[in-house]
Design an enzyme around this catalytic site. Structure first.
Site, short mmCIF file in Angstrom:
data_model
loop_
_atom_site.label_atom_id
_atom_site.label_comp_id
_atom_site.label_asym_id
_atom_site.label_seq_id
_atom_site.Cartn_x
_atom_site.Cartn_y
_atom_site.Cartn_z
N ARG A 198 -6.61 -0.30 0.29
CA ARG A 198 -7.37 -0.15 1.42
C ARG A 198 -8.03 1.47 1.56
O ARG A 198 -8.74 1.65 1.02
CB ARG A 198 -6.54 -0.34 2.72
N ASP B 222 0.88 -1.15 0.01
CA ASP B 222 0.21 -0.05 0.03
C ASP B 222 1.00 1.36 0.08
O ASP B 222 0.37 2.31 -0.51
CB ASP B 222 -0.78 0.22 1.28
O1 F6P Z 1 -1.61 -5.31 2.73
C1 F6P Z 1 -2.66 -4.47 2.53
C2 F6P Z 1 -3.66 -5.02 1.76
O2 F6P Z 1 -2.94 -5.31 0.53
C3 F6P Z 1 -4.83 -3.93 1.17
O3 F6P Z 1 -4.42 -3.10 0.15
C4 F6P Z 1 -5.87 -4.78 1.02
O4 F6P Z 1 -7.20 -3.85 1.48
C5 F6P Z 1 -5.64 -5.82 2.17
O5 F6P Z 1 -4.32 -5.93 2.35
C6 F6P Z 1 -6.19 -7.06 1.92
O6 F6P Z 1 -6.19 -7.81 3.12
P1 F6P Z 1 -6.76 -9.35 3.14
O7 F6P Z 1 -5.57 -10.12 2.23
O8 F6P Z 1 -6.58 -9.68 4.61
O9 F6P Z 1 -8.02 -9.44 2.65
#
Ligand code: F6P
Length: 356
Positions: free
Chosen positions: A153, A109
């Protein structure tokens, strides 16, 4: 690990992030087996989203309790690798228990205040940019609008960089809440009038409309929909749960005026959404990230050897430097003075203006 081996320091890997730290999940890290880790993506240590401070009354007590784990695990210092959540825990442990921690910024991010770039970011930008480049093939053939949802995010770095890189026609990011009417419908109408037959919209998973537009232009979601989103273990709203790219497809499909504009200009009105999701946290890291990861690792180990704790390693310009953890773990967002914002706006506007 290279520097640790050279200095005669034994390395132990903590599995699954803070979960493994709390549950004594460790593996020995043998340099002979892991000397080219920078060439592969992901982590051999696994990962989890565990917040040891979730719901605790006294952060101080909790920090001291967790810091006692150092003795239990037989470790002298801990290098924490992660984003604001992971490093935020390290910061609390240092602040309240003087724990011997060093931070290493890693997230796709790129939303950490203490560094210009985190490692992983540029690899994910490349993946998203390639995906949008590739999607133009089918967008062009079928004369469609593609709304591509990009991870990130609540920060727009991934979307704006990959959107600019691939020449996306509209780029929506969380830092600039959008107006459906002005930033999407009007732009599409102008583009169709100017002769464009297909369109790629890069939409951050955290992009959302401004309050006026939400009230005035949206038929399928309200403010309540956004307020009611679930929260993750660190208390962040899970914006991807909104699936904004699909919301936009549904909203655009309800707009007869837009449909008419397309038809008057001899273009079919077809819209699709594509969620890039975890395909962006996949595959091999690009060279920039491999080298940045190694440079961060070297700097982190040097901090450990100097017993200079409570800091994170950081990239400032092209220099590796250090940053106090409590400042560095704060979230970073795109600001209006960022030249990428200006580039985005120019890219979108000049395309249709230049054809009029
Ligand atoms: O690592 C951060 C991120 O990549 C965000 O960009 C994204 O919203 C989130 O992780 C997704 O997380 P997970 O794999 O836990 O759904």
């Amino acid at each position: 690990m290279l520097k640790a081996f050279d200095a005669g320091v034994e390395c132990v890997g903590i599995l699954k992030g803070w979960k493994g730290f709390l549950e004594n999940l460790t593996i020995p890290l043998n340099i002979a087996e892991h000397d080219d880790l920078h060439t592969i993506g992901g982590t051999i240590l696994y990962t989890s989203r565990t917040n040891p401070f979730k719901g605790v009354e006294s952060k101080e007590e909790k920090a001291k309790e967790i810091a006692a784990k150092f003795d239990e695990l037989g470790i002298d210092a801990l290098i924490c690798i992660g984003g604001d959540d992971t490093l935020g825990v390290a910061d609390l442990m240092y602040k309240h228990a003087n724990a011997k921690v060093v931070g290493c910024p890693k997230t796709i991010d790129n939303d950490l205040a203490g560094t210009h770039y985190t490692f992983g970011f540029w690899s994910a930008v490349q993946l998203a940019s390639d995906a949008m480049d590739n999607l133009t093939t089918t967008a062009r053939s079928h004369q469609r609008v593609f709304i591509v949802e990009v991870m990130g995010r609540d920060a727009g770095f991934l979307t704006i960089y990959s959107g600019i890189s691939s020449g996306a026609d509209i780029i929506l990011i969380p830092e600039t809440p959008f107006s459906l009417e002005r930033d999407v419908i009007e732009v599409l109408k102008k583009r169709v009038k100017a002769g464009y037959k297909y369109h790629i919209i890069a939409c951050s998973e955290g992009a959302y409309p401004d309050k006026d537009s939400l009230k005035r232009d949206f038929k399928t979601i309200t403010q309540e929909t956004i307020d009611k989103l679930p929260k993750d273990t660190f208390g962040n709203p899970v914006l991807p749960a909104l699936n904004m790219s699909q919301v936009l497809v549904d909203e655009l499909n309800l707009r007869d005026d837009l449909k008419e504009e397309f038809q008057e200009n001899g273009v079919d009105f077809e819209i699709r959404s594509v969620v890039l999701g975890h395909t962006m946290r996949a595959g091999h890291p690009i060279s920039f990230d491999r080298i940045l990861g190694l440079r961060f690792g070297l700097a982190a180990m040097k901090l450990v050897l100097k017993e200079d704790f409570g800091k994170m390693v950081s990239l400032q310009g092209n220099q590796i430097t250090t940053f106090p953890l409590d400042e560095g773990v704060k979230k970073k967002y795109l600001t209006p003075d960022n030249d990428k914002m200006e580039l985005r706006d120019l890219l979108v506007k000049i395309r249709y203006l230049s054809k009029q």
